[in-house]
Design an enzyme around this catalytic site. Structure first.
Site: not given
Ligand SMILES: [Zn+2]
Length: 451
Positions: A308-309, A389
């Site tokens: 995710h990062e 996100e």
């Molecule tokens: Zn994030």
């Protein structure tokens, strides 16, 4: 009635009215969320298998305590103290003291840069006294009560002193330079100002993780092993220029877990919070408290969090945020250059006519005059951040981490005693991340589509 008010008073009342409205909105939204905490007694269906009734109840009470504290702080600081300060011309009084102090410590009170520096330090010291009761209560009463505080009073005091000193060391030269640039920059000083602040902010982003963050927290390289190898493999497969891998002892400060990467140019470092990693509670680890055992994520889940990062990196989210920040700053400086000679702005905060310090003009314009604009922009940025996100989650999903990411999100949420239910309006206004349930739903929906 308006004819009787001076322009300075009119400006002051406009500022007060907006401040009041903004706080009213915040108060209303927080009250809505408090209602959710008070009335939600059922664990959402999606979490029934993973969240214990007892944990849910703990999270509910923790959320309720935090929200009530938020309301208290808002009423005392953002409404009470802020209004009194504006109304009594507090800023102008501090400036007058700064003139006296400048003379006493051997600086030149006729030199605006000298006085601005003294003013800045004085305002920051006053700020510490204003914040301290809330910080102490928040850390040693609220967080302590719910089992999150890991700071001793000694660590807390040292930490506060360090952050004050670092703050002064960084802000004094920057503020001095800003005042100087406005003084000598001519009609287009805002371009120089923008270039200066732009370069300084890029330097700070680069320098902070390497030289400043270690002053506050302990970083250690991630030990060799399966986790390290698989992170390196993941980074390589995405062509991520991985420099060093660190674990930060975040648990000293607080037990809230996280992971991030830093570095603008060249090799980047990945930092994992030790609270992200699984506390196996091994027999030889006597430092581990009972309630810490079993917290954190399995290696596969840590990788999913990193996927995710790295999605943020691959999709250029950091770069996009920096560009938006630079454009923002340019607009703010233009607005400042157009407005800072308008004397009612200074009279609004208690200055006599013809006294118009640059630093004061800057603060009044950025904090108060542009407040409606700032509110809009920050709402827009919150929406954008939630989009980012979701995109980073999609990215991790695309690499096949959907299930593990879901599991990691749930675990981190539970470890942090996050409450899973949110009022939609409160959430839309305040949350930079989609809520846990929103993310899980999206992960599930997109995973299905792939098949
Ligand atoms: Zn994030």
């Amino acid at each position: 009635m308006f004819e009787e008010l001076s322009k300075g008073e009119l400006t002051l009342y406009s500022i007060l009215i907006f401040l009041f409205l903004e706080n009213l909105v915040n108060l209303y939204l927080t009250r809505r969320q408090i209602f959710v905490y008070e009335t939600s007694k059922e664990i959402p269906e999606e979490l029934r298998d993973v969240m214990k009734k007892e944990t849910f109840e703990k999270a509910r009470l923790y959320g309720l305590d935090k929200a009530n504290f938020e309301v208290f702080k808002l009423l005392v600081c953002d409404v009470g103290i802020a209004t009194i300060e504006l109304y009594t011309g507090f800023v102008a009084q501090v400036w007058a003291r700064a003139l006296e102090v400048s003379a006493r410590v051997g600086l030149n009170p006729a030199n605006e840069i000298h006085v601005s520096i003294v003013f800045l330090v004085m305002i920051n010291i006053i700020g510490i006294f204003k914040d301290m009761p809330f910080k102490i209560y928040g850390t040693f009463v609220l967080e302590e009560k719910h089992g999150f505080n890991k700071q001793t009073p000694g660590f807390f005091i040292k930490d506060q002193i360090k952050s004050f000193l670092v703050g002064q060391v960084l802000s004094i030269p920057i503020v001095a330079a800003i005042v100087y640039i406005v003084q000598i920059g001519g009609d287009y000083f805002f371009i120089w100002l923008w270039a200066f602040v732009g370069v300084v902010s890029l330097i700070l982003i680069t320098v902070y993780p390497v030289y400043i963050a270690p002053l506050f927290d302990k970083f250690r390289p991630l030990e060799d092993g399966e986790l390290k190898t698989s992170i390196e493999k993941l980074a390589e497969s995405l062509h991520f220029p991985l420099g060093k891998l660190f674990v930060v002892e975040g648990s000293k400060r607080s037990a809230h877990s996280n992971a991030y990467f830093t570095g603008l140019f060249g090799a980047k470092r990945i930092v994992l919070f030790d609270t992200l990693l699984l506390n196996k509670g091994l027999a030889d680890d006597s430092t581990l408290a009972d309630d810490e055992k079993g917290k954190g994520c399995e290696n596969k889940e840590v990788l999913a969090v990193l996927a995710h990062e790295l999605g943020h990196w691959k999709l250029g989210h950091v770069r996009k945020n920096i560009i938006i920040m630079q454009v923002q700053m340019f607009l703010i400086f233009i607005a400042f250059s157009q407005l800072f000679k308008y004397s009612p702005l200074y009279q609004a905060v208690g200055f006599p006519e013809n006294v118009q310090p640059i630093l004061i003009g800057f603060l009044v314009i950025v904090m108060y005059v542009l407040a409606p604009y700032n509110t809009l922009i920050s709402f827009g940025m919150t929406i954008l951040s939630r989009r980012f996100e979701y995109q980073a989650d999609d990215f991790a999903n695309g690499l096949g981490y959907s299930k593990d990411l879901g599991k990691a999100l749930v675990k981190l949420h539970i470890d942090n005693l996050g409450f899973p239910i949110y009022d939609w309006m409160y959430s839309a206004w305040n949350h930079s991340h989609p809520t846990l349930l929103q993310r899980l739903e999206r992960l599930k929906a997109t995973q299905k589509k792939d098949r």
